[in-house]
Design an enzyme around this catalytic site. Structure first.
Site, mmCIF file in Angstrom:
data_model
loop_
_atom_site.group_PDB
_atom_site.id
_atom_site.type_symbol
_atom_site.label_atom_id
_atom_site.label_comp_id
_atom_site.label_asym_id
_atom_site.label_seq_id
_atom_site.Cartn_x
_atom_site.Cartn_y
_atom_site.Cartn_z
ATOM 1 N N ASP A 505 -89.825 -46.207 -2.971
ATOM 2 C CA ASP A 505 -89.098 -47.819 -2.603
ATOM 3 C C ASP A 505 -88.085 -47.481 -2.936
ATOM 4 O O ASP A 505 -86.911 -46.510 -3.378
ATOM 5 C CB ASP A 505 -89.945 -48.547 -4.044
ATOM 6 C CG ASP A 505 -89.601 -49.744 -3.867
ATOM 7 O OD1 ASP A 505 -89.782 -50.329 -2.228
ATOM 8 O OD2 ASP A 505 -89.502 -50.424 -4.434
ATOM 9 N N ASP A 681 -96.285 -51.319 -5.045
ATOM 10 C CA ASP A 681 -96.347 -50.011 -4.759
ATOM 11 C C ASP A 681 -97.344 -49.060 -5.518
ATOM 12 O O ASP A 681 -97.662 -48.179 -5.631
ATOM 13 C CB ASP A 681 -95.067 -49.281 -5.403
ATOM 14 C CG ASP A 681 -93.682 -49.771 -5.174
ATOM 15 O OD1 ASP A 681 -94.045 -49.894 -3.285
ATOM 16 O OD2 ASP A 681 -92.992 -50.058 -5.432
#
Length: 780
Positions: A505, A681
């Site tokens: 990420d 996420d």
């Protein structure tokens, strides 16, 4: 045609007549094959459905499936959701799901109903979703079917996932406490016997009896979790590690009691109780890991719980629980309030949607735009029209993704348990053959034959094999913790060692997650005036501008224009479009304009972590090429990917896209490592082969991840991979040693070349060797 209420002949089974043929509860003499009429009816139902294989598959404790005398009378039709295609769906929380066989039985029993399209149960969340065609009232029939099988069902809600540890977990904890307390006290007694060479027979006999008084209750009570599993394995005809442990512990206790009765020189109550304490500790750790998986779903769904302000037809508002709001209702969102539901904006809005999209800065939404649940209103109050009830919204969908990903990992079968399937039956046969050969062939007294048989069980007691993997894991986990890596999953090291692709990420992972102003020769006076306006806003970019000039005084007459920026007389601070400039694609720019003067752009950057390029290079050197997935704009993502040395990147990735990318990599044969820090996420973290969260990650991301990096930066991640790979290599060495040891030890014990004392010492030494080798896993 429904099978509910249909009588069916009892199918033959292999369940012992000493236990109920359905739930496994003990039977009184002459009671028959079932403990109650409910179990008799449930057994007939299972047989009528053709699901007799359930009794061979399950591994539950006795009594887990005993049906209630009366089924609940709650009408579940109002809890059914109607689909646009004419289907009906019901979500239930099911009590009694204790193993994969229970899940199989529930799904197969419901699938046998003619109108059922699908039935999917989640073992970790105890959640059951049934889809069918027909009337909503059929929901009551399905719940009645489950009740007849011994499962209690109720309408599902997020609160159901907050239940405290279940009965099995409490039983394991109690058993561990009993075993640990007993083993410590018995060890004190054993040491006195070992070192008391000139101890008289009377004193030694008294100490043996004292050890027996402590040891026998400990063995009988603390070992119940293993004995229950061993009994289930016997019924299923499948040898298991629990069966070997049970036989070893009980045989050791029985032999020790025999030695106590005849005042022999030694007893082995200490070994039996210590083995129980160690194995129970490992089982409690496994239960804790499964609870964390359920907790991550609960924390995600907690975002949609709470009270919302529903707008009535006459314009008044009423406070109602979010779960009571239906699609089409209007709700009022106050400034700073979190959106509990998905909806459509009735006016312009400024939302911090980081929880759902991963964007590092708030985003403007125009009237008519879809608003995501979980976002926080950063601007003025507004009204929105709800588009989906809580159970059908985006947060609930994300929770289902988490559950599906958790189930997709499957049940982790320990390496030691797989090996035990081959050698445990051989050990049992060897012990029986030893007794038969010494007593029947060699005509030795039965006491001698029994001693030699017990020696076989003692010397091959699966201590070393049981310790082979857990000992390495404990050492490696402790070593990683000291280096700032918290391992949260019982199987993380094995999966981390085999990862071959890294998915990273951006915000909060490769970057610090805190925007800073990029110096570009700005006029100090102009910067001070802009920062004075920024003092009136909570927007992250406005706060970053204020940090660049913290002594700027608050401007007078500042008014916020929702979704655009700030106004103070003729001055404006906000989006580039608001200040008369072209639109910005990176989302990291604020514009400032005073009257008719030319607008000035203040550009910001989310500072990359200092160790990001080195960490990415280290991952590549370990065979894990990296790619970047982010919800931010293309410009910001491309620039960071270039700086960090990440060749592949993708911008605008929402939670579904991230989870889909992980599944695509898995389908291609990769074993992806996902690193992320946000709620957005969580689904990808759960779906990945293994996952990690950096320091400062949200609680949900940390609970969904297998590893949490406690220190700032990513440098600990490559070190963790090296540790995991070394640990797995040492675990394999331990398993090989354990198997070779048993191959050599069994013939010696069968030949009568060892005494119980020597067998116990050799067994203890094998465990010690395994532990000493495991200590190597903690080296830097």
């Amino acid at each position: 045609m429904s099978l509910i209420g249909r009588a069916a002949p009892l199918a033959p089974d292999t369940v012992s007549t000493a236990a109920c043929a359905h739930c496994g509860a003990p039977l009184a003499p002459g009671q028959g094959r079932f403990c109650c009429t409910g179990c008799e009816g449930a057994h007939a139902l299972v047989a009528g459905l053709g699901l007799d294989a359930f009794y061979r598959r399950r591994e539950t404790e006795a009594g887990a499936l005993k049906p209630d005398a009366m089924a609940p009378g709650l009408d579940l039709a109002p809890f059914v959701s109607a689909g646009r295609d004419g289907t009906q769906r019901l979500e239930l929380v099911v009590s009694g799901l204790t193993c994969g066989a229970c899940v199989w039985l529930v799904e197969q029993a419901l699938a046998a109903e003619a109108d059922v399209l699908s039935a999917r149960a989640s073992l970790s969340a105890r959640r059951l979703t049934v889809t069918w065609r027909g009337e909503a009232a059929r929901a009551n029939d399905f719940v009645a079917l489950l009740a007849r099988l011994g499962f209690r069902a109720a309408p599902w809600s997020p609160a159901c996932l907050r239940a405290t540890e279940d009965a099995e977990g409490r039983a394991l904890t109690r058993a561990l406490g009993i075993a640990a307390f007993g083993s410590m006290n018995i060890m004190l007694i054993s040491v006195a016997v070992w070192v008391g060479g000139d101890m008289g027979p009377a004193l030694r006999h008294a100490l043996h009896w004292l050890a027996a008084l402590i040891g026998m209750p400990v063995v009988l009570i603390a070992g119940l979790p293993f004995y229950g599993s061993a009994w289930a394995a016997i019924r299923a005809g499948r040898p298991s590690m629990d069966l070997a442990v049970s036989l070893g512990v009980l045989a050791t206790a029985a032999m020790s009691l025999s030695e106590t009765l005849r005042n022999g020189p030694y007893t082995w109550f200490d070994g039996a109780t210590m083995l129980l304490a160690l194995l129970l500790a490992g089982r409690v750790f496994d239960r804790a890991a499964r609870r964390r998986a359920r907790q991550s779903v609960a924390e995600l769904l907690a975002l949609q719980e709470g009270v919302v302000s529903r707008v009535l037809p006459d314009g008044r508002t009423e406070a109602v629980p979010a779960e009571n709001v239906a699609a089409g209702d209007r709700v009022l969102i106050a400034a700073g309030e979190r959106l509990r539901l998905d909806g459509v904006a009735e006016a312009d809005a400024l939302l911090d949607a980081a929880a759902t999209t991963g964007e590092s800065v708030p985003r403007s939404f125009a009237a008519g735009d879809a608003l995501p649940a979980g976002a926080v209103n950063m601007g003025a109050a507004f009204a929105m029209t709800v588009t989906a009830a809580a159970k059908d919204g985006s947060l609930a969908a994300m929770a289902r993704l988490l559950e599906r990903a958790e189930q997709a990992k499957g049940r982790f079968v320990a390496i030691a348990d797989r090996a035990s399937r081959f050698y445990v039956p051989v050990v049992h046969l060897a012990a029986a053959a030893t007794f038969a050969a010494w007593w029947g062939v060699l005509d030795a007294p039965w006491q001698v034959a029994l001693v030699n048989a017990v020696c076989v069980l003692l010397i091959t007691c699966p201590c070393a094999l049981a310790l082979a993997v857990p000992a390495v894991q404990v050492v490696a986990v402790g070593s990683l913790f000291r280096r700032g890596v918290l391992v949260t999953s019982a199987t993380a090291l094995e999966r981390l060692a085999t990862a071959d692709h890294a998915v990273l990420d951006k915000t909060g992972t490769l970057t610090e997650g805190r925007p800073v102003l990029i110096p570009a020769g700005q006029d100090p006076a102009l910067l001070r005036r802009a920062a004075g306006m920024a003092r009136a806003s909570r927007h992250p970019l406005a706060q970053a501008l204020l940090r660049a000039c913290p002594d700027a005084p608050l401007a007078e007459g500042v008014r916020e224009v929702p979704g655009q920026g700030l106004e103070a007389g003729a001055a404006r601070l906000g989006s580039t479009a608001f200040c008369g400039m072209g639109p910005s694609t990176d989302g990291m720019t604020l514009a400032f304009r005073e009257g008719e003067s030319a607008p000035v752009a203040f550009r910001f950057a989310d500072r990359m972590r200092d160790d990001a390029p080195a960490s990415v290079a280290a991952l590549k050197a370990l065979g894990l090429p990296a790619e970047l997935l982010s919800g931010d704009g293309e410009g910001a993502v491309a620039g960071l990917a270039w700086q960090a040395g990440v060749p592949a990147w993708r911008s605008g990735a929402d939670p579904i896209a991230k989870q889909a990318r992980i599944e695509a990599l898995t389908a291609e044969g990769h074993r992806p490592l996902m690193v992320g820090d946000g709620i957005n996420d969580a689904a990808a973290l759960a779906a990945a082969h293994v996952s990690a969260s950096p320091a400062g990650a949200t609680d949900l991301a940390q609970t969904a991840a297998d590893l949490v990096l406690q220190r700032e930066g990513l440098s600990a991640l490559p070190a963790a991979i090296r540790t995991a790979r070394r640990a797995q290599a040492i675990a394999r060495e331990n398993i090989v040693f354990s198997l070779v040891y048993n191959v050599l030890a069994v013939p010696a014990a069968m030949a009568g070349l060892v005494t119980p004392l020597i067998a116990a010492l050799v067994m203890a030494s094998s465990s010690l060797i395994v532990v000493l080798n495991a200590l190597r896993a903690g080296k830097e």
